[in-house]
Design an enzyme around this catalytic site. Structure first.
Site, PDB file in Angstrom:
ATOM      1  N   ASP A   1       0.654 118.949  92.092  1.00 16.64           N
ATOM      2  CA  ASP A   1       0.898 117.514  91.894  1.00 16.64           C
ATOM      3  C   ASP A   1       1.270 117.254  90.440  1.00 16.64           C
ATOM      4  OD1 ASP A   1      -0.011 117.168  94.463  1.00 16.64           O
ATOM      5  OD2 ASP A   1      -1.823 116.069  93.912  1.00 16.64           O
ATOM      6  N   MET A   2       1.956 116.134  90.205  1.00 14.02           N
ATOM      7  CA  MET A   2       2.211 115.721  88.823  1.00 14.02           C
ATOM      8  C   MET A   2       1.342 114.504  88.515  1.00 14.02           C
ATOM      9  SD  MET A   2       3.693 116.571  86.102  1.00 14.02           S
ATOM     10  CE  MET A   2       5.064 117.672  86.437  1.00 14.02           C
TER      11      MET A   2
ATOM     12  N   ARG B   1       9.174 118.483  94.633  1.00  9.76           N
ATOM     13  CA  ARG B   1       8.850 117.309  95.449  1.00  9.76           C
ATOM     14  C   ARG B   1       9.141 116.096  94.573  1.00  9.76           C
ATOM     15  NH1 ARG B   1       2.952 117.563  96.725  1.00  9.76           N
ATOM     16  NH2 ARG B   1       2.538 116.021  95.151  1.00  9.76           N
TER      17      ARG B   1
ATOM     18  N   LYS C   1       8.449 108.830  93.055  1.00 11.92           N
ATOM     19  CA  LYS C   1       8.821 107.811  92.056  1.00 11.92           C
ATOM     20  C   LYS C   1       7.861 107.858  90.877  1.00 11.92           C
ATOM     21  CE  LYS C   1      11.114 104.576  95.164  1.00 11.92           C
ATOM     22  NZ  LYS C   1      11.232 103.165  95.593  1.00 11.92           N
TER      23      LYS C   1
ATOM     24  N   ALA D   1       3.260 107.431  90.076  1.00 19.30           N
ATOM     25  CA  ALA D   1       2.169 106.534  90.480  1.00 19.30           C
ATOM     26  C   ALA D   1       1.251 106.105  89.335  1.00 19.30           C
ATOM     27  CB  ALA D   1       1.333 107.229  91.560  1.00 19.30           C
TER      28      ALA D   1
ATOM     29  N   LYS E   1      11.702  98.509  88.906  1.00 15.17           N
ATOM     30  CA  LYS E   1      11.868  99.242  90.169  1.00 15.17           C
ATOM     31  C   LYS E   1      13.327  99.677  90.372  1.00 15.17           C
ATOM     32  CE  LYS E   1      11.640  98.570  95.178  1.00 15.17           C
ATOM     33  NZ  LYS E   1      11.664  99.986  95.503  1.00 15.17           N
TER      34      LYS E   1
ATOM     35  N   THR F   1       8.762 109.961  99.490  1.00 12.16           N
ATOM     36  CA  THR F   1       8.863 108.514  99.296  1.00 12.16           C
ATOM     37  C   THR F   1       8.807 107.818 100.648  1.00 12.16           C
ATOM     38  OG1 THR F   1      10.282 106.727  98.466  1.00 12.16           O
ATOM     39  CG2 THR F   1      11.418 108.669  99.284  1.00 12.16           C
ATOM     40  N   HIS F   2       8.324 106.568 100.632  1.00  7.91           N
ATOM     41  CA  HIS F   2       8.349 105.758 101.862  1.00  7.91           C
ATOM     42  C   HIS F   2       9.552 104.843 101.858  1.00  7.91           C
ATOM     43  CE1 HIS F   2       4.233 106.566 100.469  1.00  7.91           C
ATOM     44  NE2 HIS F   2       4.134 107.065 101.683  1.00  7.91           N
TER      45      HIS F   2
ATOM     46  N   ARG G   1      -4.490 103.680  93.056  1.00  7.61           N
ATOM     47  CA  ARG G   1      -3.046 103.876  92.860  1.00  7.61           C
ATOM     48  C   ARG G   1      -2.280 103.460  94.112  1.00  7.61           C
ATOM     49  NH1 ARG G   1      -4.896 108.483  89.893  1.00  7.61           N
ATOM     50  NH2 ARG G   1      -4.460 109.915  91.595  1.00  7.61           N
ATOM     51  N   ARG G   2      -2.881 103.669  95.295  1.00  9.03           N
ATOM     52  CA  ARG G   2      -2.215 103.231  96.543  1.00  9.03           C
ATOM     53  C   ARG G   2      -2.131 101.708  96.586  1.00  9.03           C
ATOM     54  NH1 ARG G   2      -2.139 108.023  96.167  1.00  9.03           N
ATOM     55  NH2 ARG G   2      -0.266 107.314  95.119  1.00  9.03           N
TER      56      ARG G   2
HETATM   57  C1  FAD Z   1       3.927 113.100  99.829  1.00 11.87           C
HETATM   58  C2  FAD Z   1       3.721 112.348  98.543  1.00 11.87           C
HETATM   59  C3  FAD Z   1       3.273 113.019  97.427  1.00 11.87           C
HETATM   60  C4  FAD Z   1       3.091 112.338  96.222  1.00 11.87           C
HETATM   61  N1  FAD Z   1       2.728 113.012  95.101  1.00 11.87           N
HETATM   62  C5  FAD Z   1       2.706 112.382  93.900  1.00 11.87           C
HETATM   63  C6  FAD Z   1       2.477 113.098  92.695  1.00 11.87           C
HETATM   64  O1  FAD Z   1       2.261 114.327  92.684  1.00 11.87           O
HETATM   65  N2  FAD Z   1       2.485 112.401  91.517  1.00 11.87           N
HETATM   66  C7  FAD Z   1       2.743 111.036  91.480  1.00 11.87           C
HETATM   67  O2  FAD Z   1       2.780 110.450  90.386  1.00 11.87           O
HETATM   68  N3  FAD Z   1       2.947 110.334  92.615  1.00 11.87           N
HETATM   69  C8  FAD Z   1       2.944 110.962  93.824  1.00 11.87           C
HETATM   70  N4  FAD Z   1       3.187 110.239  94.959  1.00 11.87           N
HETATM   71  C9  FAD Z   1       3.211 108.749  94.913  1.00 11.87           C
HETATM   72  C10 FAD Z   1       4.587 108.222  94.484  1.00 11.87           C
HETATM   73  O3  FAD Z   1       4.822 108.480  93.126  1.00 11.87           O
HETATM   74  C11 FAD Z   1       4.677 106.691  94.708  1.00 11.87           C
HETATM   75  O4  FAD Z   1       3.717 106.058  93.915  1.00 11.87           O
HETATM   76  C12 FAD Z   1       4.473 106.267  96.143  1.00 11.87           C
HETATM   77  O5  FAD Z   1       5.089 107.130  97.042  1.00 11.87           O
HETATM   78  C13 FAD Z   1       5.031 104.827  96.380  1.00 11.87           C
HETATM   79  O6  FAD Z   1       6.385 104.800  96.089  1.00 11.87           O
HETATM   80  P1  FAD Z   1       7.547 104.921  97.189  1.00 11.87           P
HETATM   81  O7  FAD Z   1       8.398 106.084  96.802  1.00 11.87           O
HETATM   82  O8  FAD Z   1       7.000 105.010  98.531  1.00 11.87           O
HETATM   83  O9  FAD Z   1       8.471 103.655  96.960  1.00 11.87           O
HETATM   84  P2  FAD Z   1       8.123 102.105  96.909  1.00 11.87           P
HETATM   85  O10 FAD Z   1       9.371 101.432  96.463  1.00 11.87           O
HETATM   86  O11 FAD Z   1       6.882 101.871  96.125  1.00 11.87           O
HETATM   87  O12 FAD Z   1       7.815 101.764  98.421  1.00 11.87           O
HETATM   88  C14 FAD Z   1       8.807 101.695  99.419  1.00 11.87           C
HETATM   89  C15 FAD Z   1       8.181 101.018 100.624  1.00 11.87           C
HETATM   90  O13 FAD Z   1       7.168 101.862 101.186  1.00 11.87           O
HETATM   91  C16 FAD Z   1       6.023 101.127 101.556  1.00 11.87           C
HETATM   92  N5  FAD Z   1       4.880 101.536 100.723  1.00 11.87           N
HETATM   93  C17 FAD Z   1       4.913 102.259  99.586  1.00 11.87           C
HETATM   94  N6  FAD Z   1       3.669 102.478  99.108  1.00 11.87           N
HETATM   95  C18 FAD Z   1       2.840 101.851  99.955  1.00 11.87           C
HETATM   96  C19 FAD Z   1       1.426 101.717 100.005  1.00 11.87           C
HETATM   97  N7  FAD Z   1       0.630 102.256  99.083  1.00 11.87           N
HETATM   98  N8  FAD Z   1       0.901 100.996 101.026  1.00 11.87           N
HETATM   99  C20 FAD Z   1       1.694 100.434 101.979  1.00 11.87           C
HETATM  100  N9  FAD Z   1       3.032 100.567 101.990  1.00 11.87           N
HETATM  101  C21 FAD Z   1       3.607 101.249 100.993  1.00 11.87           C
HETATM  102  C22 FAD Z   1       6.360  99.680 101.328  1.00 11.87           C
HETATM  103  O14 FAD Z   1       6.863  99.142 102.530  1.00 11.87           O
HETATM  104  C23 FAD Z   1       7.439  99.720 100.286  1.00 11.87           C
HETATM  105  O15 FAD Z   1       8.298  98.623 100.345  1.00 11.87           O
HETATM  106  C24 FAD Z   1       3.368 110.932  96.167  1.00 11.87           C
HETATM  107  C25 FAD Z   1       3.853 110.264  97.299  1.00 11.87           C
HETATM  108  C26 FAD Z   1       4.037 110.943  98.463  1.00 11.87           C
HETATM  109  C27 FAD Z   1       4.583 110.209  99.653  1.00 11.87           C
END
Ligand code: FAD
Length: 303
Positions: free
Chosen positions: A127-128, A177, A180, A182, A194, A223-224, A285-286
């Protein structure tokens, strides 16, 4: 709201007290199938039946005692041995392996996990964490990649430095991986808008997808953001990348319908399943990612 939640994530008093509050424990269940590994394994079995792979992560970070880091390694060694049937991968934070205490010890722990992952025909992700750890995490990963094939690292699109980090990693045939990001970061090191983060995410995909086509890189879009995923897929199609080589990962409890849809359409999809009782900072963070989640927490206060 995002800054406030990320500040709370680092507050020691809240970290010690919030996990004891029953409504908070109820709310966190939305993102965790349970605190024990058994619940995570059961979810992985269910996901596998639907064509979605699993990525396990034991919650915890910034350990202050190497004996705790050793227990984390032993735990993952057991997990890797126990989860061969579901072919799950594991993802671990360097500070959970002792990076705050001793970089050499953290590296020795990573090597043990890389060996265990290789023996289990699995894959180890690093992880980062916050930007104070980026350089050291990449140093650890570069050394590890020189010794092991099945190891990858997360990179954060919000950091200005990531484009040059990708360039320095590519000669190693890495696994990346792309997330964006966190953590709370200053404008000196990270994009804060954003729109800028999303643009950089796509630009990084543009840099890396041709290397996926050349088989020099395993890339996972973690990413979601399904709009970004669709844009990256259009670029991948132009490069004639096949669906199984276009990998996506999302977190347990978020956009599950999209995970299943992408898997049905033939993409490689993984669900990151977190477990363990050290969920406080991770959970905050979530919430920070989508402040609307705070209303979900507030509703848990109601009888
Ligand atoms: C598999 C995985 C591994 C990860 N590993 C790391 C890591 O090692 N280091 C790190 O800094 N970050 C990590 N992250 C977290 C990442 O950096 C983001 O903070 C997180 O994924 C939210 O950003 P997004 O890319 O989904 O985009 P966003 O623009 O934030 O979200 C896009 C859409 O997804 C949905 N969504 C996003 N987050 C949520 C939430 N918490 N609850 C409900 N709906 C949501 C919403 O509908 C939103 O509009 C990881 C994420 C994933 C999926």
């Amino acid at each position: 709201m995002r800054s406030l939640l990320l500040w709370c994530a680092q507050n020691q008093w809240l970290a010690a007290h919030v996990p004891r509050w029953r409504f908070a424990r109820r709310a966190v269940r939305r993102f965790l199938p349970g605190e024990g590994f058994e619940a995570a394994l059961k979810s992985a079995v269910d996901f596998k039946a639907k064509g979605v792979g699993a990525l396990f992560t034991l919650l915890g970070e910034n350990v202050t005692d190497l004996a705790d880091a050793n227990r984390v390694v032993e735990h993952y060694e057991e997990v890797l041995a126990a989860s061969a049937d579901v072919q799950a991968e594991v993802s671990v934070k360097p500070t959970q392996l002792g990076l705050d205490i001793d970089q050499e010890a953290a590296y020795a722990n990573l090597r043990r996990l890389a060996r265990a992952a290789a023996n289990a025909r699995s894959f180890l992700w690093v992880d980062m964490e916050g930007s104070a750890y980026t350089e050291r995490t990449l140093d650890l990963y570069k050394s590890l990649r020189a010794e092991h094939l099945h190891v990858g690292v997360a990179l954060q699109a919000y950091l200005h430095r990531t484009v040059s980090d990708v360039t320095s990693l590519l000669p190693l045939k890495p696994a990346i991986r792309l997330v964006k990001g966190a953590y709370a970061e200053s404008p000196q090191v990270a994009f804060t808008a954003k729109r800028e983060v999303d643009e950089n995410y796509l630009a990084l995909c543009g840099l890396m997808l041709p290397e996926v086509k050349r088989r020099n890189l395993r890339l996972v879009l973690a990413t979601h953001d399904t709009t970004l995923i669709a844009k990256a897929w259009r670029f991948a199609q132009a490069l004639a990348i096949e669906r199984p080589h276009f990998e996506v990962a999302m977190l347990y409890g978020i956009r599950t319908g999209e995970q299943l849809r992408l898997a049905r359409e033939g993409f490689t999809v993984k669900d990151l399943i977190a477990y363990g009782d050290a969920w406080y900072a991770w959970y905050l963070r979530r919430l920070a990612e989508r402040p609307a989640n705070v209303w979900f927490v507030a509703r848990q206060l109601l009888p």
